[in-house]
Scaffold this motif. Structure first.
Motif, PDB file in Angstrom:
ATOM      1  N   VAL A 123       0.829  -1.208   0.000  1.00 15.21           N
ATOM      2  CA  VAL A 123       0.000   0.000   0.000  1.00 15.21           C
ATOM      3  C   VAL A 123       0.865   1.261   0.000  1.00 15.21           C
ATOM      4  O   VAL A 123       0.646   2.190  -0.781  1.00 15.21           O
ATOM      5  CB  VAL A 123      -0.951  -0.005   1.210  1.00 15.21           C
ATOM      6  N   VAL A 124       1.872   1.294   0.875  1.00 12.83           N
ATOM      7  CA  VAL A 124       2.740   2.471   0.967  1.00 12.83           C
ATOM      8  C   VAL A 124       3.543   2.643  -0.326  1.00 12.83           C
ATOM      9  O   VAL A 124       3.728   3.765  -0.808  1.00 12.83           O
ATOM     10  CB  VAL A 124       3.684   2.357   2.183  1.00 12.83           C
ATOM     11  N   ALA A 125       4.017   1.528  -0.893  1.00  8.94           N
ATOM     12  CA  ALA A 125       4.806   1.616  -2.122  1.00  8.94           C
ATOM     13  C   ALA A 125       3.983   2.187  -3.266  1.00  8.94           C
ATOM     14  O   ALA A 125       4.474   3.021  -4.042  1.00  8.94           O
ATOM     15  CB  ALA A 125       5.347   0.232  -2.499  1.00  8.94           C
ATOM     16  N   ILE A 126       2.724   1.772  -3.385  1.00 12.32           N
ATOM     17  CA  ILE A 126       1.874   2.290  -4.460  1.00 12.32           C
ATOM     18  C   ILE A 126       1.546   3.763  -4.225  1.00 12.32           C
ATOM     19  O   ILE A 126       1.593   4.582  -5.166  1.00 12.32           O
ATOM     20  CB  ILE A 126       0.592   1.447  -4.575  1.00 12.32           C
ATOM     21  N   ALA A 127       1.227   4.128  -2.984  1.00 13.49           N
ATOM     22  CA  ALA A 127       0.947   5.538  -2.685  1.00 13.49           C
ATOM     23  C   ALA A 127       2.173   6.408  -2.956  1.00 13.49           C
ATOM     24  O   ALA A 127       2.066   7.515  -3.503  1.00 13.49           O
ATOM     25  CB  ALA A 127       0.504   5.674  -1.230  1.00 13.49           C
ATOM     26  N   SER A 128       3.344   5.907  -2.588  1.00 11.63           N
ATOM     27  CA  SER A 128       4.586   6.657  -2.817  1.00 11.63           C
ATOM     28  C   SER A 128       4.860   6.813  -4.306  1.00 11.63           C
ATOM     29  O   SER A 128       5.348   7.859  -4.753  1.00 11.63           O
ATOM     30  CB  SER A 128       5.757   5.952  -2.140  1.00 11.63           C
ATOM     31  N   GLN A 129       4.558   5.768  -5.090  1.00 10.64           N
ATOM     32  CA  GLN A 129       4.747   5.872  -6.532  1.00 10.64           C
ATOM     33  C   GLN A 129       3.831   6.928  -7.140  1.00 10.64           C
ATOM     34  O   GLN A 129       4.239   7.689  -8.017  1.00 10.64           O
ATOM     35  CB  GLN A 129       4.476   4.528  -7.197  1.00 10.64           C
ATOM     36  N   THR A 174      -2.231   2.475 -12.499  1.00  9.34           N
ATOM     37  CA  THR A 174      -3.234   3.534 -12.378  1.00  9.34           C
ATOM     38  C   THR A 174      -2.722   4.673 -11.510  1.00  9.34           C
ATOM     39  O   THR A 174      -2.890   5.854 -11.843  1.00  9.34           O
ATOM     40  CB  THR A 174      -4.541   2.973 -11.792  1.00  9.34           C
ATOM     41  N   ALA A 175      -2.081   4.326 -10.383  1.00  6.33           N
ATOM     42  CA  ALA A 175      -1.525   5.352  -9.496  1.00  6.33           C
ATOM     43  C   ALA A 175      -0.474   6.178 -10.223  1.00  6.33           C
ATOM     44  O   ALA A 175      -0.397   7.410 -10.056  1.00  6.33           O
ATOM     45  CB  ALA A 175      -0.931   4.696  -8.253  1.00  6.33           C
ATOM     46  N   GLN A 176       0.345   5.512 -11.038  1.00  6.28           N
ATOM     47  CA  GLN A 176       1.372   6.237 -11.793  1.00  6.28           C
ATOM     48  C   GLN A 176       0.748   7.226 -12.772  1.00  6.28           C
ATOM     49  O   GLN A 176       1.167   8.392 -12.853  1.00  6.28           O
ATOM     50  CB  GLN A 176       2.253   5.238 -12.540  1.00  6.28           C
ATOM     51  N   GLN A 177      -0.258   6.773 -13.512  1.00  9.23           N
ATOM     52  CA  GLN A 177      -0.865   7.649 -14.511  1.00  9.23           C
ATOM     53  C   GLN A 177      -1.659   8.790 -13.875  1.00  9.23           C
ATOM     54  O   GLN A 177      -1.663   9.912 -14.389  1.00  9.23           O
ATOM     55  CB  GLN A 177      -1.751   6.831 -15.455  1.00  9.23           C
ATOM     56  N   LEU A 178      -2.330   8.503 -12.771  1.00  6.40           N
ATOM     57  CA  LEU A 178      -3.026   9.574 -12.060  1.00  6.40           C
ATOM     58  C   LEU A 178      -2.022  10.578 -11.503  1.00  6.40           C
ATOM     59  O   LEU A 178      -2.261  11.790 -11.510  1.00  6.40           O
ATOM     60  CB  LEU A 178      -3.876   8.990 -10.926  1.00  6.40           C
ATOM     61  N   GLY A 179      -0.878  10.077 -11.023  1.00  8.93           N
ATOM     62  CA  GLY A 179       0.177  10.974 -10.563  1.00  8.93           C
ATOM     63  C   GLY A 179       0.685  11.858 -11.688  1.00  8.93           C
ATOM     64  O   GLY A 179       0.898  13.064 -11.506  1.00  8.93           O
ATOM     65  N   ASN A 180       0.882  11.254 -12.864  1.00  8.03           N
ATOM     66  CA  ASN A 180       1.292  12.040 -14.032  1.00  8.03           C
ATOM     67  C   ASN A 180       0.309  13.171 -14.319  1.00  8.03           C
ATOM     68  O   ASN A 180       0.691  14.328 -14.504  1.00  8.03           O
ATOM     69  CB  ASN A 180       1.377  11.136 -15.267  1.00  8.03           C
ATOM     70  N   ALA A 181      -0.982  12.814 -14.389  1.00  8.38           N
ATOM     71  CA  ALA A 181      -2.008  13.808 -14.727  1.00  8.38           C
ATOM     72  C   ALA A 181      -2.093  14.905 -13.678  1.00  8.38           C
ATOM     73  O   ALA A 181      -2.173  16.094 -13.994  1.00  8.38           O
ATOM     74  CB  ALA A 181      -3.361  13.116 -14.890  1.00  8.38           C
ATOM     75  N   LEU A 182      -2.078  14.504 -12.396  1.00  8.99           N
ATOM     76  CA  LEU A 182      -2.153  15.486 -11.314  1.00  8.99           C
ATOM     77  C   LEU A 182      -0.924  16.382 -11.318  1.00  8.99           C
ATOM     78  O   LEU A 182      -1.019  17.601 -11.133  1.00  8.99           O
ATOM     79  CB  LEU A 182      -2.277  14.766  -9.971  1.00  8.99           C
ATOM     80  N   GLY A 183       0.255  15.790 -11.554  1.00 12.09           N
ATOM     81  CA  GLY A 183       1.485  16.575 -11.548  1.00 12.09           C
ATOM     82  C   GLY A 183       1.529  17.598 -12.664  1.00 12.09           C
ATOM     83  O   GLY A 183       1.897  18.751 -12.452  1.00 12.09           O
ATOM     84  N   VAL A 184       1.159  17.166 -13.881  1.00 14.73           N
ATOM     85  CA  VAL A 184       1.159  18.102 -15.007  1.00 14.73           C
ATOM     86  C   VAL A 184       0.158  19.226 -14.765  1.00 14.73           C
ATOM     87  O   VAL A 184       0.423  20.391 -15.084  1.00 14.73           O
ATOM     88  CB  VAL A 184       0.855  17.358 -16.325  1.00 14.73           C
ATOM     89  N   ALA A 185      -1.004  18.882 -14.174  1.00 12.49           N
ATOM     90  CA  ALA A 185      -2.006  19.918 -13.880  1.00 12.49           C
ATOM     91  C   ALA A 185      -1.503  20.882 -12.821  1.00 12.49           C
ATOM     92  O   ALA A 185      -1.585  22.108 -12.980  1.00 12.49           O
ATOM     93  CB  ALA A 185      -3.308  19.262 -13.426  1.00 12.49           C
TER      94      ALA A 185
END
Length: 494
Positions: free
Chosen positions: A280-286, A415-426
């Motif tokens: 769980v922590v590894a995915i959240a951190s990613q 999914t976490a990675q791609q959501l992170g990408n989208a949130l980061g770019v925004a």
């Protein structure tokens, strides 16, 4: 009651090479398209909105369908899903390269995103099917290296292809190059990859609840779309309604999943796969790490090209200062893990943040002038730390997962990675473009301040990973669960 039978072939590095071709293609296409946008606009007479959708459409369908195709891959077979995704990616890439209008190009990019979603989660799940013992973290390290290289060198590869103007193809070469690589991958996949699938004791894989699938896809789409489009449109009312709707759909998805569990069914995301705190922590951190990765490449490219006046080729060459240390970081992660244990990822994230600090100091000193070599320390530290942190987090997430849950964890992680990408770019894009009136150096300065904060957050969050031993050691010391033998049958009954 269901049973999964997974045969670990562990026959060499051929299967990994096939999987890495798929990974390289789908990650590269996130980044390579940026350098071709001006050429596309001139040739296709595209509007700014059309160009935005060339970029955003790929990420939208990619992100929204990851969890759904993960379950479908468990049902029809991971190799089959991987191969089908590569085949669709090849066809969509050819359509992109031949597109006579921006509308058809956007449509083909949407299909490319669907194909990317079919490929991405299958890669890590298949790595878990094939490799065992100490070879597993080594394979994960190579996966991390390839993923980072595709991101860091995308602009350079695109610049080279456009500069060469192969057979007069211009910008279209960035899509045509996918075709031969994809075709080779398709030929080799059935020969080298295992054909594993989940099955009930009666011989049928667990079904997909269409209501849960629709709710989950709606939730992800409603979340990603405003993140991709909100900044460009100055956050109109529909973007906020969409974000609120994504929360409602997520709540309904969870309720539907719990209902399925009470009735003995299998939800798209099985809770049993996430009992480990480390996973769980590894995915959240990613997810948080990816907030600062894609956005970092975007704002750095804008600074180099629009601020310093570099062309796509020269700007792409600068990214090798990130890519080469990234390779070193991924290759040294296992050695560092043996020494630092659970502090490996915090160390890598700390070095990544230190790279941002060094780059910030250089930009504050030189603005948009001065020799490019002064940027080298910050870029090199960022690449080195990024490689350590990402490899360690993927290792942590996948190293402790039973084969039965590898697909689920891989899908949620992607999914976490791609959501992170989208949130980061925004988020970082909003900061960058909000400050660009003061100059591109000013915009990068404030962006780096935000990136220092997100990367430091990864370092802090990662301290909650397994407190007793390094992830690599934990994997290597579990011969009863993951024996390094030519063939192994691992079954989970639930």
């Amino acid at each position: 009651m269901s049973t999964q039978t997974t045969t670990r072939t562990d026959t060499g590095w051929g299967p990994l090479a096939v999987l890495m071709c798929g990974t390289f293609l789908v990650v590269l296409d996130f980044f390579i398209v940026n350098v071709a946008l001006p050429s596309m606009q001139r040739e296709l007479h595209a509007s700014d909105s059309g160009l935005e959708w060339v970029v955003a459409g790929y990420g939208l369908t990619f992100s929204a369908l990851l969890i759904a195709v993960t379950r479908l891959g468990d049902r029809i077979g991971r190799r089959r899903m991987f191969s089908a995704g590569v085949a669709l990616f090849v066809a969509a890439s050819a359509a992109c390269g031949a597109a006579p209008s921006v509308e058809l190009l956007v449509g083909a990019r949407l299909v490319q995103g669907v194909a990317g979603a079919m490929v991405s989660p299958m890669v890590l799940a298949l790595i878990g099917d094939v490799y065992a013992g100490p070879r597993l973290p080594r394979a994960i390290g190579i996966y991390s290296m390839v993923m980072g290289l595709a991101a860091a060198t995308g602009q350079l590869i695109g610049g080279v292809l456009i500069h060469l103007d192969l057979a007069g193809s211009g910008w279209r070469a960035i899509f045509w190059v996918n075709v031969p690589i994809g075709l080779v991958t398709l030929v080799l996949a059935p020969r080298l990859l295992p054909d594993n699938r989940r099955s009930h004791t009666v011989g049928h894989a667990p079904g997909i609840d269409l209501v849960e699938l629709a709710l989950a896809t709606t939730s992800l789409t409603a979340l990603v779309l405003p993140l991709l489009e909100g900044r460009r449109l100055d956050w109109p009312l529909w973007t906020w309604l969409s974000l609120a709707g994504s929360v409602v759909a997520a709540v309904l998805t969870i309720a539907r999943s719990r209902s399925l569990l009470r009735r003995g069914g299998r939800p798209l995301v099985e809770p049993a796969a996430f009992r480990s705190r480390t996973v769980v922590v590894a995915i959240a951190s990613q997810g948080l790490l990816f907030v600062g990765m894609a956005s970092y490449f975007v704002v750095l490219a804008l600074y180099l090209q629009n601020g310093r006046g570099l062309g796509p080729l020269a700007s792409g060459a600068v990214f090798t200062l990130v890519a080469v240390p990234y390779i070193v970081g991924t290759s040294r992660q296992r050695t560092l893990a043996a020494r630092l244990g659970r502090w490996t990822v915090p160390f890598g994230a700390g070095v990544f943040a230190l790279g941002h600090v060094a780059l910030l100091a250089a930009v504050l000193e030189e603005g948009v002038g001065g020799p490019l070599v002064d940027l080298m320390p910050g870029l090199a530290l960022a690449g080195f730390g990024m490689g350590i942190a990402l490899t360690g987090l993927i290792d942590a997430a996948m190293g402790g997962v039973e084969p039965a849950h590898a697909g689920t964890v891989s899908g949620v992680m992607s999914t976490a990675q791609q959501l992170g990408n989208a949130l980061g770019v925004a988020l970082v894009g909003m900061v960058f473009f909000g400050a660009v009136s003061g100059g591109y150096d000013h915009a990068l300065t404030w962006s780096l301040v935000v990136l220092i904060g997100t990367t430091a957050g990864v370092a802090l969050l990662a301290t909650l990973l397994h407190p007793h031993r390094p992830v690599v050691e934990e994997v290597a010391l579990r011969p009863s669960r993951n024996p390094a033998t030519p063939a192994q049958t691992a079954s989970e009954v639930s």
